[in-house]
Write an enzyme that holds these catalytic residues in place. Sequence first.
Site, PDB file in Angstrom:
ATOM      1  N   SER A  93      64.275 -35.630 -20.441  1.00  0.00           N
ATOM      2  CA  SER A  93      63.390 -35.500 -19.256  1.00  0.00           C
ATOM      3  C   SER A  93      62.445 -36.567 -19.293  1.00  0.00           C
ATOM      4  CB  SER A  93      62.561 -34.024 -19.387  1.00  0.00           C
ATOM      5  OG  SER A  93      61.379 -34.059 -18.645  1.00  0.00           O
ATOM      6  N   THR A 120      79.138  -8.406 -22.755  1.00  0.00           N
ATOM      7  CA  THR A 120      79.665  -7.895 -21.208  1.00  0.00           C
ATOM      8  C   THR A 120      78.196  -7.639 -20.553  1.00  0.00           C
ATOM      9  OG1 THR A 120      79.601  -5.594 -21.907  1.00  0.00           O
ATOM     10  CG2 THR A 120      81.578  -6.641 -22.164  1.00  0.00           C
ATOM     11  N   HIS A 121      78.414  -7.922 -19.343  1.00  0.00           N
ATOM     12  CA  HIS A 121      77.103  -7.825 -18.304  1.00  0.00           C
ATOM     13  C   HIS A 121      76.010  -8.484 -18.843  1.00  0.00           C
ATOM     14  CE1 HIS A 121      78.955  -4.098 -16.478  1.00  0.00           C
ATOM     15  NE2 HIS A 121      79.349  -4.238 -17.533  1.00  0.00           N
ATOM     16  N   GLU A 170      76.016 -28.869 -16.628  1.00  0.00           N
ATOM     17  CA  GLU A 170      75.525 -28.485 -15.376  1.00  0.00           C
ATOM     18  C   GLU A 170      76.276 -29.086 -14.205  1.00  0.00           C
ATOM     19  OE1 GLU A 170      70.836 -28.390 -15.467  1.00  0.00           O
ATOM     20  OE2 GLU A 170      71.586 -29.311 -17.201  1.00  0.00           O
ATOM     21  N   LYS A 220      62.458 -32.282 -24.406  1.00  0.00           N
ATOM     22  CA  LYS A 220      63.583 -31.534 -23.570  1.00  0.00           C
ATOM     23  C   LYS A 220      65.051 -32.378 -24.065  1.00  0.00           C
ATOM     24  CE  LYS A 220      63.998 -29.027 -20.599  1.00  0.00           C
ATOM     25  NZ  LYS A 220      63.468 -29.005 -19.244  1.00  0.00           N
TER      26      LYS A 220
END
Length: 459
Positions: free
Chosen positions: A277, A155-156, A290, A283
Site C-alpha cells: 500500500s 460450509t456457509h 483480486e 500491508k
Amino acid sequence: MSKLWGGRFEGDTDPFMARLNNSIGFDARLWQADILGSQAYAESLHEAGILSADERDQIVRGLDRVHAEWASDRFEIKEADEDIHTAVERRLTELIGPVAGKLHTGRSRNDQVTTDLRLYMLDVIGGFEMQLSELQLAIVDAADRHIDLIMPGYTHLQPAQPVRFSHWLMSFYWMLQRDWARLQDLRRRVDVLPLGAGALAGTPLNIDRRALAQRLGFSKVSMNSMDAVSNRDSVAEFLFWAAMVGVHLSRLSEDIILFSNPNLGFITLADAYTTGSSLMPQKKNPDAFELARGKTGRFIGHLTGVLTMLKGLPSTYNKDLQEDKEPLFDTIDNLQMLLPVITGAIATLSPNADRMAAALDDFMLATDLADWLVARGIPFRQSHHIVGEVVREAEQRGCSLRDLDPATLRLIHPAFDADALRVWDFERSVEQRSATGGTSRSAVQEQIVAARNLIGVDK
Ligand code: ARG
C-alpha cells in the site's frame, strides 16, 4: 487505392462511417491465419483450374513477402485498409500486380473471416491447454508437499469439519480438469473448415474442400454454407469456457484472500505475487487473486455480450458479427495473462501449520461424536440430537467439548463412556473418511495419483 467493393459506389465513404466500419484496429492480429488461409486457397484455385501454376506461385510467394513484413513489424497499415483481409490483399496487389486480383475468386470475406478466426482459435486453444496443465500441476505438487496439514473446512463460511489442506487445494484441480475436458470438446467444433461457403451460397468453382481443409489442418468441412458464414457458436462456447475457468479461479481466489488474511493466517503468499500500500507500510495485498476475481466479471460480460449480439440475427452474415472479435481477443489476452500468475502464486505460497492447528476447535468434531454413537447402535437422527445437547452443555459452561468428562456426557446419554473421548482428535477425524473422495491420507493420495495421470490427457 479503390475499395474492394467500390464498383457500384459514387464518392467517398463518410470518414465517421469508415471509422465505425473498420475492424483493422482489432483484427490485425489475424494476419498470419489470413495469409495461411489465402495460400492454401490459392492452391485450391490452381487445382480447380482458375490459377495457372505460375499465377499460384506468384500469389503464394507474394503472400510470403507480406507474411515477412508482418512478422518483422514492417507492414504498413493504410487509411483505406478496412480489415485484415483487405489490408493483406491490398499489399499483395502492390507487390505482385493485378494477378493478386484472382485470389478472391469464389471467396467472400464472410467465409474468409470465420476461417481465419477458427485457425487463430485452434492455435490459442493449444496455448491454453498448456497453461491450464501447468496450473493443475502446481496444485497437485503443492497438495503432495503439504499432505500432513489439517485445517478447518467450511460450509456457509462457518467452521464445519476438519479437512486436509491438500484436499481443499485439490478440489480446485478437479474444477480445472472439467475445464480441460470442456476445452477438448469445444476444439472439435472449432476444427471445421468454413472456407468454400462463399458469401452464403457456396462456391461455383470445382474446389476440393476436403483437400483444402487438410492443407489447413482442419479435420472436417462445414456442411451448410448458410450456417457456415454466420456460425459463431465456437466463439460463444470459448467465451463460456473462459468464464467458467474464471469462475473457478475466482472462487479459489476468494478462499486464498480469506486464508491469507492475517486474522486467519492459514497461508502466506510470496512477495512476488502481492503488492503493498502506498499509505500503510504494513500491508501486503493479494492483488493477483483480486484481479482473478475481478477479471471474471469481464469474462462473463463478454459471453453475455456476444450471445446478445447473436440472438436476433437473421440468416447468414450480418455486420453485427464483426463484434465477435473484441470480446474474444480481450478474453484471450486477459486469461493468458492471468493463468501463469495464479500458477506462480500457488507454487510459491506457504501454508502455516500452527495457524491452521490453532483454528481447529472441538465443535468441528461434533459430527464425529454423533458417528461414535451411531457405532453404538443409536440411529443417526437421535445421535445428532444427543450431540446437540452435548454442544449446548459445553457452550453453557463456556468450555471446549473435550473438557466434558464421561460422567457429564453420561448425564446426557447413558451410552457415553470413556472411549468417546477418542473422538477429540483431528487426525483421527480426517482419517476416518477413507472412502474414495474423502479426507484421509490414502484417499487424498489416491486423488493426487489419479490427477497426475490425467494432466494433459484428452479425457
Ligand atoms: N471485418 C469483417 C468481420 O469481422 C469481415 C467480414 C466482412 N464481410 C462483409 N460482408 N462486409 O466480420
